[in-house]
Design a protein around this motif. Structure first.
Motif, short mmCIF file in Angstrom:
data_model
loop_
_atom_site.label_atom_id
_atom_site.label_comp_id
_atom_site.label_asym_id
_atom_site.label_seq_id
_atom_site.Cartn_x
_atom_site.Cartn_y
_atom_site.Cartn_z
N SER A 226 -14.08 -22.30 13.51
CA SER A 226 -13.76 -23.10 14.59
C SER A 226 -14.85 -23.11 15.95
CB SER A 226 -11.91 -23.17 15.43
OG SER A 226 -11.28 -23.38 13.72
N VAL A 227 -15.21 -23.99 16.58
CA VAL A 227 -15.79 -23.90 17.45
C VAL A 227 -14.89 -24.13 18.92
CG1 VAL A 227 -18.07 -24.45 19.08
CG2 VAL A 227 -17.69 -23.51 16.83
N LEU A 228 -14.19 -23.29 19.78
CA LEU A 228 -13.06 -24.21 21.08
C LEU A 228 -14.22 -23.65 22.77
CD1 LEU A 228 -12.09 -21.38 18.99
CD2 LEU A 228 -9.73 -22.58 19.79
N SER A 229 -14.24 -24.88 23.03
CA SER A 229 -15.37 -24.87 23.52
C SER A 229 -14.85 -24.10 25.26
CB SER A 229 -15.59 -26.32 24.37
OG SER A 229 -14.19 -26.67 24.67
N GLY A 230 -13.26 -24.16 25.59
CA GLY A 230 -12.46 -22.98 26.16
C GLY A 230 -12.32 -24.66 27.18
N PHE A 231 -11.70 -24.63 28.22
CA PHE A 231 -10.95 -25.02 29.30
C PHE A 231 -11.28 -24.30 30.62
CE2 PHE A 231 -7.76 -26.87 32.59
CZ PHE A 231 -8.43 -27.85 32.35
N SER A 232 -12.35 -24.84 31.33
CA SER A 232 -13.38 -23.71 32.78
C SER A 232 -12.62 -24.08 33.42
CB SER A 232 -14.22 -24.05 32.37
OG SER A 232 -15.22 -23.68 31.22
#
Length: 493
Positions: A226-232
Motif C-alpha cells: 500500500s502507498v498511503l499519501s498521508g494527510f498533511s
C-alpha cells in the motif's frame, strides 16, 4: 468463529474550526449493532467487504459501531471515547477483528486516533488477529503497525476501491486464521508532505508509486503493498507519505520492498508537490474555457474543500467570479445554517437579501464580513438524497436542510452541514440541473470528478486560501518533525 467488524472513519484537519462532536458521525451520530450492520451490508465500503467475507466463512458477526464523519477539526474527546469504547467493549469473546479505519484521525485526547484504538483492541484481545483497511490518505504510525496483523489501503483516488481494500485485508486475515499464510508487516516513511492534488492515482508520480505497489504484489512472498499519501493538514509529528508492505513470513522481504518503493517516491518528490495559481488567474482561465464550449466549466474551490476539513463557507472564489462578471453560475454547497434558517423563514418564492458565508474563522475568512446577496428563494428541502456512485454507492447523504437562492448571476445552494458534491444528486435533489450551468463552483478537490467531469467542458482548480489551501505556508505546524520536504529543501531520505 466470532469476528468483530467495525468502522471508524474521520480525516482530521487540525487547522479547521469545524467541530467534530459525536453527532457529526452519520446523520445524528454513529450507527450501532444491527443498524451498523444494515448501514454497510450490500454497500461498497471496506466494512461491507468484511461482512461479506465473514458470511462466506460462516462466522458469527459482531458489528458494534459504524461511525463516519466528513473531515473537520479535532474529534471531540467524548466522541472519540464513545466510538472506541463501543469497539473495545464488544471485543470480549471474539476470535478475530476487522476494522475499517481512515488512518488520519486526531482527537482532542489522542494525536494518533487509530493507533491508540488498535493498541486498546490488542490489549483486550492479545491473541486475536487484527486486519485493518485504511484510506489512501492515512497518516501511518508505528503504533498502527505494531498492533495490526494485516494492513491494506485504497489504491485509488478518487476512492472507488474501498470494498476491494477491505476484501484484500479480510482474505489475508482468513488465510492467517486457516494457516495458509503468516502475514508480517514492514513500512517506510520518507519525510515528505504530499499535496492532496498530487495524490490522484491516474497520473504522475502517485500513479507510478501505486503501479510499483501493484507490481510488487506479484512478487513471491508479497501479500499486499500500500502507498498511503498521508494527510498533511494535521499538526502531528509525521503526516507524511508511507509505504506499508505485508509479506508471508519474511519481514526482511517486506522491508526491502517498502524501502525500494519509498526511494522511488523520494526520487520523484517534486511530483507530489502542488503550487497554486492566483485565484483571479484561475477564474480567468475558466472564463476563457467557457467561450469554447456550451458545457459547464468546473471551478473547483479546493482551498475550502469539504473532504479535507474546509468550512465550506468562504466566498472568495464566488466573489472573484462575480467580479469578473461571470453569469450562469451554480455554486455550492455553501455551508451556512444561519442563512438557511432565514431562507426557510422567508419561504419559497420570497425575495430576500441575506449575508452568506465567512462566518467561521479560518485562514481566508477571518474578519471578513458575509457576502450580501439578493435573490429569490427557489427551493427548500431536507437535504437528503441517495448517492448513485461510484463513491459510497447507494448510501443516503445528509446535507442538513438545504435552500436555493437565485440571483441574476447565480443559483446558490446553501446547506446546514458541510457536504462534498459526490453526486449530481447534490443539485438535482434541490431542483437544479447542473448540466444547465455555465459555471459550476464546487467546494471540492477530487471526489466530484468522476461525476461532474463527464458533463463538463473543462476544469480549473481554484485556491481560495481556506483551511484546505495547498499553500502550507499559511499554517502553523508546531508538532511537525523537521526537516520535511517541501517545507525544508535540505530534508533527506
Amino acid at each position: 468463529m466470532k469476528i468483530l467488524i467495525a468502522r471508524m472513519n474521520h480525516e482530521t484537519n487540525t487547522f479547521s474550526p469545524v467541530p467534530t462532536p459525536l453527532e457529526a458521525f452519520g446523520r445524528d451520530g454513529p450507527s450501532y449493532g444491527d443498524d451498523a450492520y444494515r448501514e454497510n451490508a450490500g454497500m461498497r465500503t471496506a466494512m461491507s467487504a468484511f461482512i461479506d467475507a465473514a458470511k462466506r466463512a460462516d462466522a458469527e458477526i459482531v458489528t458494534p459501531v459504524s461511525a463516519q464523519a466528513n473531515p473537520s477539526g479535532r474529534v471531540a474527546a467524548a466522541a472519540y471515547d464513545a466510538i472506541c469504547q463501543s469497539i473495545v467493549y464488544a471485543a470480549a469473546g471474539c476470535d478475530a477483528v476487522m476494522l475499517d479505519l481512515h488512518g488520519a484521525m486526531v482527537a482532542e485526547n489522542s494525536p494518533d486516533g487509530e493507533g491508540d484504538l488498535l493498541e486498546r483492541v490488542r490489549r483486550a484481545l492479545p491473541h486475536a488477529p487484527i486486519a485493518v483497511s485504511l484510506d489512501l490518505h492515512a497518516n501511518v504510525t508505528q503504533k498502527m503497525i505494531d498492533n495490526a496483523d494485516v494492513i491494506t489501503s485504497f489504491k485509488t483516488y478518487p476512492h472507488v476501491d474501498m470494498y476491494e481494500s477491505g476484501e484484500h485485508a479480510a482474505r489475508l486475515l482468513l488465510d492467517l486464521i486457516h494457516g495458509k499464510a503468516k502475514p508480517v508487516i514492514a513500512w517506510a516513511q520518507p519525510p515528505l508532505l504530499t499535496h492532496t492534488l498530487r495524490s490522484a492515482t491516474a497520473e504522475g508520480a502517485m500513479k507510478r508509486a501505486v503501479d510499483a505497489a501493484r507490481e510488487a504484489e506479484d512478487e513471491e512472498g508479497v501479500l499486499a503493498v500500500s502507498v498511503l499519501s498521508g494527510f498533511s493538514l494535521a499538526d502531528i509529528a509525521a503526516p507524511c507519505i508511507s509505504v506499508v508492505v505485508v509479506a508471508d513470513g519474511e519481514r526482511t522481504k517486506a522491508q526491502q520492498v517498502a524501502h525500494r518503493i519509498a526511494r522511488q517516491i523520494w526520487s520523484e518528490r517534486d511530483g507530489f508537490v502542488y503550487r497554486s495559481a492566483p485565484l483571479a488567474q484561475s477564474v480567468s482561465e475558466g472564463a476563457a474555457l467557457a467561450r469554447e464550449t456550451n458545457k459547464p466549466i468546473l471551478l473547483l474551490d479546493h482551498g475550502d474543500n469539504c473532504m479535507s476539513g474546509g468550512t465550506c463557507d468562504t466566498t472568495d472564489a464566488f466573489e472573484e467570479a462575480l467580479r469578473q462578471e461571470l453569469d450562469g453560475i451554480v455554486v455550492g454547497p455553501l455551508c451556512d445554517p444561519e442563512a438557511v434558517a432565514k431562507l426557510f423563514a422567508a419561504g419559497e418564492g420570497s425575495r430576500i437579501t441575506v449575508g452568506i458565508g465567512n462566518k467561521l474563522a479560518s485562514v481566508a475568512s477571518c474578519g471578513k464580513p458575509p457576502l450580501e446577496v439578493t435573490g429569490v428563494v427557489r427551493a427548500l428541502t431536507d437535504g437528503e438524497y441517495i448517492i448513485s456512485g461510484p463513491t459510497y454507492t447507494g448510501q443516503r447523504a445528509y446535507m442538513g436542510r438545504a435552500a436555493v437562492l437565485e440571483t441574476p448571476a447565480a443559483r446558490i445552494l446553501l446547506t446546514e452541514r458541510t457536504h462534498e458534491p459526490w453526486d449530481l444528486g447534490v443539485f438535482e435533489s434541490v431542483g437544479i440541473d447542473p448540466r444547465s450551468a455555465r459555471f459550476l463552483i464546487l467546494k471540492s478537490r477530487m471526489y466530484c470528478r468522476p461525476v461532474f467531469v463527464p458533463i463538463s467542458g473543462g476544469l480549473v482548480e481554484c485556491d481560495s486560501r481556506g483551511v484546505t489551501s495547498s499553500d502550507y505556508g499559511l499554517f502553523d505546524f508546531g508538532n511537525l518533525k523537521r526537516p520535511v520536504y517541501p517545507l525544508d529543501v535540505e530534508a533527506d531520505y
